[in-house]
Write a protein that holds these residues in place. Structure first.
Motif, PDB file in Angstrom:
ATOM      1  N   UNK A 177       0.843  -1.205   0.000  1.00  0.00           N
ATOM      2  CA  UNK A 177       0.000   0.000   0.000  1.00  0.00           C
ATOM      3  C   UNK A 177       0.878   1.254   0.000  1.00  0.00           C
ATOM      4  N   UNK A 178       0.599   2.141  -0.923  1.00  0.00           N
ATOM      5  CA  UNK A 178       1.341   3.403  -0.961  1.00  0.00           C
ATOM      6  C   UNK A 178       0.835   4.351   0.132  1.00  0.00           C
ATOM      7  N   UNK A 179       1.728   5.228   0.551  1.00  0.00           N
ATOM      8  CA  UNK A 179       1.382   6.250   1.539  1.00  0.00           C
ATOM      9  C   UNK A 179       1.585   7.622   0.929  1.00  0.00           C
ATOM     10  N   UNK A 180       0.597   8.488   1.102  1.00  0.00           N
ATOM     11  CA  UNK A 180       0.704   9.886   0.687  1.00  0.00           C
ATOM     12  C   UNK A 180       0.678  10.753   1.931  1.00  0.00           C
ATOM     13  N   UNK A 181       1.717  11.565   2.093  1.00  0.00           N
ATOM     14  CA  UNK A 181       1.781  12.466   3.238  1.00  0.00           C
ATOM     15  C   UNK A 181       1.522  13.903   2.781  1.00  0.00           C
ATOM     16  N   UNK A 182       0.652  14.580   3.481  1.00  0.00           N
ATOM     17  CA  UNK A 182       0.425  16.012   3.282  1.00  0.00           C
ATOM     18  C   UNK A 182       1.119  16.710   4.436  1.00  0.00           C
ATOM     19  N   UNK A 183       2.244  17.345   4.144  1.00  0.00           N
ATOM     20  CA  UNK A 183       3.095  17.888   5.197  1.00  0.00           C
ATOM     21  C   UNK A 183       2.977  19.409   5.232  1.00  0.00           C
ATOM     22  N   UNK A 184       2.390  19.932   6.287  1.00  0.00           N
ATOM     23  CA  UNK A 184       2.326  21.384   6.444  1.00  0.00           C
ATOM     24  C   UNK A 184       3.710  21.929   6.733  1.00  0.00           C
ATOM     25  N   UNK A 185       4.164  22.885   5.921  1.00  0.00           N
ATOM     26  CA  UNK A 185       5.526  23.407   6.076  1.00  0.00           C
ATOM     27  C   UNK A 185       5.545  24.844   6.582  1.00  0.00           C
ATOM     28  N   UNK A 186       4.393  25.345   7.033  1.00  0.00           N
ATOM     29  CA  UNK A 186       4.389  26.696   7.580  1.00  0.00           C
ATOM     30  C   UNK A 186       4.484  27.757   6.502  1.00  0.00           C
ATOM     31  N   UNK A 187       4.771  28.983   6.884  1.00  0.00           N
ATOM     32  CA  UNK A 187       4.730  30.115   5.951  1.00  0.00           C
ATOM     33  C   UNK A 187       5.998  30.327   5.139  1.00  0.00           C
ATOM     34  N   UNK A 188       7.002  29.467   5.272  1.00  0.00           N
ATOM     35  CA  UNK A 188       8.188  29.608   4.435  1.00  0.00           C
ATOM     36  C   UNK A 188       9.517  29.550   5.144  1.00  0.00           C
ATOM     37  N   UNK A 189       9.517  29.763   6.436  1.00  0.00           N
ATOM     38  CA  UNK A 189      10.750  29.731   7.208  1.00  0.00           C
ATOM     39  C   UNK A 189      11.029  28.299   7.645  1.00  0.00           C
ATOM     40  N   UNK A 190      12.150  27.686   7.219  1.00  0.00           N
ATOM     41  CA  UNK A 190      12.441  26.309   7.641  1.00  0.00           C
ATOM     42  C   UNK A 190      12.477  26.145   9.155  1.00  0.00           C
ATOM     43  N   UNK A 191      12.795  27.212   9.876  1.00  0.00           N
ATOM     44  CA  UNK A 191      12.838  27.128  11.333  1.00  0.00           C
ATOM     45  C   UNK A 191      11.451  26.989  11.955  1.00  0.00           C
ATOM     46  N   UNK A 192      10.407  27.218  11.163  1.00  0.00           N
ATOM     47  CA  UNK A 192       9.047  27.055  11.664  1.00  0.00           C
ATOM     48  C   UNK A 192       8.458  25.694  11.333  1.00  0.00           C
ATOM     49  N   UNK A 193       9.235  24.802  10.724  1.00  0.00           N
ATOM     50  CA  UNK A 193       8.775  23.434  10.547  1.00  0.00           C
ATOM     51  C   UNK A 193       8.639  22.762  11.917  1.00  0.00           C
ATOM     52  N   UNK A 194       7.590  21.987  12.102  1.00  0.00           N
ATOM     53  CA  UNK A 194       7.452  21.232  13.342  1.00  0.00           C
ATOM     54  C   UNK A 194       8.386  20.020  13.304  1.00  0.00           C
ATOM     55  N   UNK A 195       8.654  19.456  14.475  1.00  0.00           N
ATOM     56  CA  UNK A 195       9.466  18.245  14.526  1.00  0.00           C
ATOM     57  C   UNK A 195       8.783  17.103  13.786  1.00  0.00           C
ATOM     58  N   UNK A 196       7.445  17.071  13.846  1.00  0.00           N
ATOM     59  CA  UNK A 196       6.703  16.036  13.121  1.00  0.00           C
ATOM     60  C   UNK A 196       6.897  16.181  11.620  1.00  0.00           C
ATOM     61  N   UNK A 197       6.918  17.422  11.135  1.00  0.00           N
ATOM     62  CA  UNK A 197       7.134  17.656   9.711  1.00  0.00           C
ATOM     63  C   UNK A 197       8.538  17.234   9.296  1.00  0.00           C
ATOM     64  N   UNK A 198       9.531  17.552  10.112  1.00  0.00           N
ATOM     65  CA  UNK A 198      10.909  17.160   9.818  1.00  0.00           C
ATOM     66  C   UNK A 198      11.020  15.639   9.744  1.00  0.00           C
ATOM     67  N   UNK A 199      10.401  14.943  10.696  1.00  0.00           N
ATOM     68  CA  UNK A 199      10.443  13.480  10.694  1.00  0.00           C
ATOM     69  C   UNK A 199       9.736  12.915   9.463  1.00  0.00           C
ATOM     70  N   UNK A 200       8.605  13.508   9.098  1.00  0.00           N
ATOM     71  CA  UNK A 200       7.852  13.013   7.943  1.00  0.00           C
ATOM     72  C   UNK A 200       8.630  13.226   6.649  1.00  0.00           C
TER      73      UNK A 200
END
Length: 253
Positions: free
Chosen positions: A1-24
């Motif tokens: 089964x394939x997995x599709x992730x929709x990863x919210x990356x915030x408004x553009x600043x990499x420092x505003x990525x959540x830890x969950x987003x970084x892991x994903x």
């Protein structure tokens, strides 16, 4: 089964990525990047910078051309549904063509997938297409910092006052805000600065563009004092960079 992730990356600043987003991001095989043309190339560059920092060295990127869209249709809702349907078909074709049956793909979603974004609807269409083909597609959603949070943080203002509600809407719908819901309005997707037609001169506004990026601009004050400045600034910046993402908080005094 394939997995599709929709990863919210915030408004553009990499420092505003959540830890969950970084892991994903680190766990994903293929990233589907929607190509909206040369004018928004900087948005693609920001996404690629995030992948360079956080994705595995063996990740792959697949560019999917965005379908054309009528920007001034007679039936807005019907045109958006048609556009989203074609975008979902293109993304699904890219997914099945580049991701193995047990692999994963991700779409990096500006801001948060739940707030004025089409990615969840696209994912639903892709799941239905997979089911019709006798396949399963698992969808994971990773929330991101919203432009609302980015604006209020930059402006150092809470989104509401004590006990007051918040109304989130678009420029297209701003004139239809119900009576009593206009104490604190967060307005997105307003290409025409509609507040100039709906707000009183002493209403307060906090307007921000390119939040979280090197181009960030925030203008605040009474509408009667800064309204035309905001409109002129928006027009100038859009011409200069070829794209603009902005949002504002409109408040009764």
């Amino acid at each position: 089964m394939r997995t599709l992730r929709l990863i919210g990356i915030g408004p553009g600043d990499p420092n505003l990525l959540t830890l969950a987003a970084v892991d994903a991001i680190a766990a994903t095989d293929v990233f589907l990047l929607i190509d909206k043309g040369a004018s928004t190339g900087e948005l693609a560059d920001i996404r690629r910078d995030m992948l360079t920092r956080f994705a595995g060295s063996d990740h792959r990127e697949v560019t999917v051309p965005d379908p054309p869209r009528d920007r001034d249709p007679a039936d807005y809702d019907a045109e958006v549904r048609r556009w989203h349907g074609e975008r979902a078909r293109r993304l699904y074709a890219a997914l099945t063509g580049s991701v193995p049956a047990d692999g994963s793909a991700a779409i990096l979603v500006w801001g948060d997938p739940a707030l004025y974004d089409s990615s969840m609807r696209l994912a639903d269409d892709m799941v239905a297409t997979a089911a019709a083909a006798g396949e399963l597609l698992d969808v994971e959603v990773i929330p991101g910092v919203t432009s609302v949070s980015a604006l209020t943080a930059s402006a150092r203002v809470p989104v509401n006052r004590i006990g007051e509600p918040i109304h989130i809407t678009t420029g297209r719908r701003l004139a239809q805000t119900p009576v009593g819901a206009d104490r604190n309005q967060v307005v997105m997707l307003d290409a025409h600065c509609t507040f100039r037609e709906t707000a009183n001169a002493d209403d307060l506004i906090w307007w921000g563009a390119y939040l979280g990026t090197d181009h960030e601009v925030v203008i605040a004050g009474e509408v009667g004092q800064v309204g035309e400045q905001i409109a002129a600034t928006r027009e100038r910046l859009r011409a200069e960079y070829g794209w603009i993402m902005d949002i504002y908080l409109l408040r009764k005094p």
